[in-house]
Scaffold this active site. Structure first.
Site, PDB file in Angstrom:
ATOM      1  N   LYS A 185       0.856  -1.195   0.000  1.00 63.64           N
ATOM      2  CA  LYS A 185       0.000   0.000   0.000  1.00 63.64           C
ATOM      3  C   LYS A 185       0.888   1.240   0.000  1.00 63.64           C
ATOM      4  CE  LYS A 185      -1.587   2.833   3.055  1.00 63.64           C
ATOM      5  NZ  LYS A 185      -1.682   4.074   2.267  1.00 63.64           N
ATOM      6  N   GLU A 263      11.148   1.309   9.526  1.00 63.38           N
ATOM      7  CA  GLU A 263      12.023   2.421   9.116  1.00 63.38           C
ATOM      8  C   GLU A 263      11.262   3.695   9.451  1.00 63.38           C
ATOM      9  OE1 GLU A 263      15.019   2.196   7.902  1.00 63.38           O
ATOM     10  OE2 GLU A 263      15.168   0.104   7.286  1.00 63.38           O
ATOM     11  N   CYS A 297      13.861  11.381   5.748  1.00 66.54           N
ATOM     12  CA  CYS A 297      14.027  10.942   7.139  1.00 66.54           C
ATOM     13  C   CYS A 297      15.451  11.155   7.622  1.00 66.54           C
ATOM     14  CB  CYS A 297      13.648   9.479   7.245  1.00 66.54           C
ATOM     15  SG  CYS A 297      14.535   8.492   6.038  1.00 66.54           S
ATOM     16  N   GLU A 395      10.537  16.402  14.188  1.00 64.36           N
ATOM     17  CA  GLU A 395      11.051  16.427  12.821  1.00 64.36           C
ATOM     18  C   GLU A 395      10.320  17.556  12.074  1.00 64.36           C
ATOM     19  OE1 GLU A 395       9.891  12.644  11.172  1.00 64.36           O
ATOM     20  OE2 GLU A 395      11.670  12.518   9.944  1.00 64.36           O
TER      21      GLU A 395
HETATM   22  P1  NAP Z   1       3.007   8.177   7.811  1.00 61.40           P
HETATM   23  O1  NAP Z   1       1.921   9.131   8.034  1.00 61.40           O
HETATM   24  O2  NAP Z   1       3.455   7.341   8.961  1.00 61.40           O
HETATM   25  O3  NAP Z   1       2.524   7.257   6.591  1.00 61.40           O
HETATM   26  C1  NAP Z   1       3.321   6.225   6.070  1.00 61.40           C
HETATM   27  C2  NAP Z   1       2.406   5.169   5.458  1.00 61.40           C
HETATM   28  O4  NAP Z   1       1.575   4.596   6.484  1.00 61.40           O
HETATM   29  C3  NAP Z   1       1.448   5.726   4.409  1.00 61.40           C
HETATM   30  O5  NAP Z   1       1.244   4.754   3.409  1.00 61.40           O
HETATM   31  C4  NAP Z   1       0.180   5.943   5.211  1.00 61.40           C
HETATM   32  O6  NAP Z   1      -0.988   5.954   4.441  1.00 61.40           O
HETATM   33  C5  NAP Z   1       0.218   4.729   6.116  1.00 61.40           C
HETATM   34  N1  NAP Z   1      -0.588   4.914   7.308  1.00 61.40           N
HETATM   35  C6  NAP Z   1      -0.730   6.038   8.070  1.00 61.40           C
HETATM   36  N2  NAP Z   1      -1.549   5.792   9.101  1.00 61.40           N
HETATM   37  C7  NAP Z   1      -1.933   4.496   9.012  1.00 61.40           C
HETATM   38  C8  NAP Z   1      -2.765   3.654   9.788  1.00 61.40           C
HETATM   39  N3  NAP Z   1      -3.382   4.080  10.898  1.00 61.40           N
HETATM   40  N4  NAP Z   1      -2.937   2.376   9.394  1.00 61.40           N
HETATM   41  C9  NAP Z   1      -2.332   1.924   8.286  1.00 61.40           C
HETATM   42  N5  NAP Z   1      -1.533   2.650   7.503  1.00 61.40           N
HETATM   43  C10 NAP Z   1      -1.323   3.936   7.863  1.00 61.40           C
HETATM   44  O7  NAP Z   1       4.332   8.871   7.278  1.00 61.40           O
HETATM   45  P2  NAP Z   1       4.478   9.900   6.078  1.00 61.40           P
HETATM   46  O8  NAP Z   1       3.993  11.227   6.538  1.00 61.40           O
HETATM   47  O9  NAP Z   1       3.896   9.330   4.835  1.00 61.40           O
HETATM   48  O10 NAP Z   1       6.065   9.920   5.880  1.00 61.40           O
HETATM   49  C11 NAP Z   1       6.916  10.745   6.604  1.00 61.40           C
HETATM   50  C12 NAP Z   1       7.578   9.979   7.741  1.00 61.40           C
HETATM   51  O11 NAP Z   1       8.265   8.853   7.216  1.00 61.40           O
HETATM   52  C13 NAP Z   1       8.622  10.810   8.445  1.00 61.40           C
HETATM   53  O12 NAP Z   1       8.528  10.613   9.829  1.00 61.40           O
HETATM   54  C14 NAP Z   1       9.941  10.231   7.914  1.00 61.40           C
HETATM   55  O13 NAP Z   1      11.040  10.414   8.771  1.00 61.40           O
HETATM   56  C15 NAP Z   1       9.588   8.792   7.751  1.00 61.40           C
HETATM   57  N6  NAP Z   1      10.489   8.130   6.817  1.00 61.40           N
HETATM   58  C16 NAP Z   1      11.379   7.221   7.320  1.00 61.40           C
HETATM   59  C17 NAP Z   1      12.279   6.598   6.465  1.00 61.40           C
HETATM   60  C18 NAP Z   1      13.263   5.588   6.986  1.00 61.40           C
HETATM   61  O14 NAP Z   1      13.840   4.871   6.170  1.00 61.40           O
HETATM   62  N7  NAP Z   1      13.488   5.493   8.275  1.00 61.40           N
HETATM   63  C19 NAP Z   1      12.267   6.900   5.103  1.00 61.40           C
HETATM   64  C20 NAP Z   1      11.342   7.832   4.623  1.00 61.40           C
HETATM   65  C21 NAP Z   1      10.448   8.437   5.505  1.00 61.40           C
HETATM   66  P3  NAP Z   1      -1.667   7.366   4.031  1.00 61.40           P
HETATM   67  O15 NAP Z   1      -0.692   8.091   3.199  1.00 61.40           O
HETATM   68  O16 NAP Z   1      -2.883   6.934   3.296  1.00 61.40           O
HETATM   69  O17 NAP Z   1      -1.955   8.076   5.313  1.00 61.40           O
END
Ligand code: NAP
Length: 493
Positions: A185, A263, A297, A395
């Site tokens: 997804k 991650e 990130c 962040e």
């Molecule tokens: P996010 O809100 O956690 O969303 C990530 C994924 O999870 C999306 O596909 C999102 O879907 C899904 N999701 C969110 N809430 C969910 C739930 N309750 N149940 C199931 N799936 C759910 O993060 P983001 O805003 O997209 O990305 C930014 C974050 O990612 C930052 O904190 C960044 O540091 C981190 N990141 C980490 C890495 C690493 O390798 N450590 C790499 C890149 C990014 P929707 O989009 O439909 O909400």
């Protein structure tokens, strides 16, 4: 949609359906949601708003495809991954445009992401044929003990919007290499690149059911993904995203005790010691901080500069930051594009306002740029940042550099480690003994030493503390997708 298709050499790369069991199909409910260009806010496409029924159909297909894919020869899996890699590169320009259109990064960065994401596919195509186990030295006569590595099973891959191609490629490629099948997804904001990638995988010969991809809106995500969390056939979750969502997925999947790769978020420190090469440090900071408008990130979130070079560094940095070209992604001269959506811009503005209220000095930037579009924000440098500001704990995920001052090495390291997160850290110093000491003291999965560009398919990427666990890329990256099976054979005398 037609407008978007007209910008591509292969308009059929825009998919408006889920891929389940090799078939492109709408959501069972027939619902769709809109994808918009973050530079303009204009709707560019509609994709399925999938729910639990679609998620279950995807898991059914992945579970049915698993036995045959597991038994394919590693070399056969490797060959298909190589074909996928070639297809990604052959369609690189279209993919780069798609990334830029739905995500907002400059098209040059989009090209970089295609090459970066593809490098993981090639890496794991090569690793597929090298998944060794162990023959354990004999402990008793007549007994042979062997450790085999087997694929963990069906993998659920859940990815963020900031790297629409690379994040999903670096999950699906190792999963397929290991012999796992996948349900995936992508993020609500950026599903188009993932769908195009799935089409190219299909064309490269990935059998039906081996990759299944469903798209959901933010509202539907918990329902659709929730089905996988409860499904005992889904043996692993590979998640990249924020720490709160990672914790939620770990909690909600506990009942079926899945293997997890997390991650998660970062709050990366970047330390400049008095003995650093300042020009190199400024260049390294620009590279690591401003890629993707500060939405990675591993972006430095807190920049610690030692007192002896603080003002000079602030001056050099501000000049370079003020010269960055902010423009829509499609403009070839753009160095900084829009942020992903209005919530992201609001957060950045809130962090800057809070810092200024708490005494930070604005050296450059600091404002929204509504004349360019709804989600643009100026690249910003703030001096005199302190630990009571929001941008110290959270962040920022935007083009903002806060400069903190420190006086000695121990204080700098302590401040860098003063966070719940531990993904990337960076430091600049020319003293070899300090480099050795500080590298060992920093609490992080990744340390950039006199270097701002740290990512590579050959290197283990991942965090410690609340940045999660598991490693992507490198020879360790396959471990997350395999289990060790121990065979003990007796009666051999
Ligand atoms: P996010 O809100 O956690 O969303 C990530 C994924 O999870 C999306 O596909 C999102 O879907 C899904 N999701 C969110 N809430 C969910 C739930 N309750 N149940 C199931 N799936 C759910 O993060 P983001 O805003 O997209 O990305 C930014 C974050 O990612 C930052 O904190 C960044 O540091 C981190 N990141 C980490 C890495 C690493 O390798 N450590 C790499 C890149 C990014 P929707 O989009 O439909 O909400």
């Amino acid at each position: 949609m037609k407008e978007l298709q007209a910008t591509l050499v292969r308009p059929d790369l825009i998919r408006a359906h889920n891929l389940i069991n090799g078939k492109w199909q709408p959501a069972a409910s027939g619902k769709q949601f809109a994808i918009s260009d973050p530079a303009t806010g204009k709707v560019i496409a509609q994709v399925p708003d999938s729910g639990p029924d679609d998620a279950r159909a995807a898991a059914d297909a992945a579970a049915a495809a698993f036995p045959a894919w597991k038994q394919a020869l590693p070399r056969e899996r490797s060959d298909i991954l190589r074909k996928w890699h070639a297809a990604i590169l052959a369609n690189g320009e279209d993919l780069a445009r798609l990334i830029s259109l739905e995500q907002g990064k400059p098209v040059g960065e989009g090209r970089g992401e295609v090459a970066y994401g593809a490098s993981y596919v090639l890496w794991f195509a090569e690793e597929a044929a090298r998944i060794y186990g162990d023959v354990i030295p004999q402990q008793q006569r007549g007994k042979r003990m062997t450790a085999l590595k087997e694929p963990v099973g069906v993998v659920a891959a859940i990815t963020p919007w900031n790297f629409p191609l690379a994040m999903i490629a670096r999950k699906i490629a190792p999963a397929l290499a290991a012999g796992c099948t996948v349900v995936a997804k992508p993020a609500e904001d950026t599903p188009l690149t993932a769908l195009a990638l799935a089409l190219l995988a299909q064309e490269a010969g990935v059998p039906p059911g081996v990759i299944n991809l469903v798209t959901t809106s933010r509202e539907q995500a918990p329902g659709a993904v929730g089905d996988w969390l409860a499904d005992e056939r889904v043996r692993k979750i590979s998640f990249t995203g924020s720490t709160p969502v990672g914790k939620y997925l770990a909690r909600e999947s506990a009942n079926t005790l899945k293997k997890l790769s997390m991650e998660l978020g970062g709050n990366a420190p970047f330390i400049v010691f008095d003995d650093a090469d300042l020009d190199a440090a400024v260049s390294g900071l620009l590279t690591s901080k401003f890629r993707n408008a500060g939405q990675t990130c591993v972006c430095p979130n807190r920049v610690y500069v030692q007192s002896g070079v603080y003002e000079r560094f602030a001056e050099l940095l501000s000049k370079r930051v003020a010269a960055l070209e902010v423009a829509p992604a499609t403009d070839e001269s753009a160095q900084i594009g829009p942020l992903i959506n209005d919530r992201a811009v609001d957060k950045v503005a809130r962090h800057v306002d809070d810092a200024v209220t708490h005494g930070a000095r604005l050296l450059t930037g600091g404002k929204r740029l509504p004349a360019l579009g709804p989600n643009f924000f100026e690249p910003t440098v703030l001096a005199d940042a302190t630990a009571d500001m929001l941008l110290f704990r959270e962040e920022t995920f935007g083009p903002v550099v806060p400069l903190f001052r420190f006086y000695d090495e121990a204080e700098g390291v302590r401040a860098a480690n003063d966070t719940a997160f531990g993904l990337a850290t960076y430091f600049y110093s020319q003293d070899v003994r300090r480099i050795d000491r500080v590298s060992r003291q920093l609490e992080a999965g990744i340390v950039g030493i006199n270097e701002g560009a740290i990512s590579s398919a050959a290197a283990p990427f991942g965090g410690v503390k609340e940045s999660g666990y598991g490693r992507e890329g490198s020879r360790y990256g396959l471990d997350d997708y395999t289990i060790v099976k121990y065979l003990c054979q007796g009666g051999l005398q």
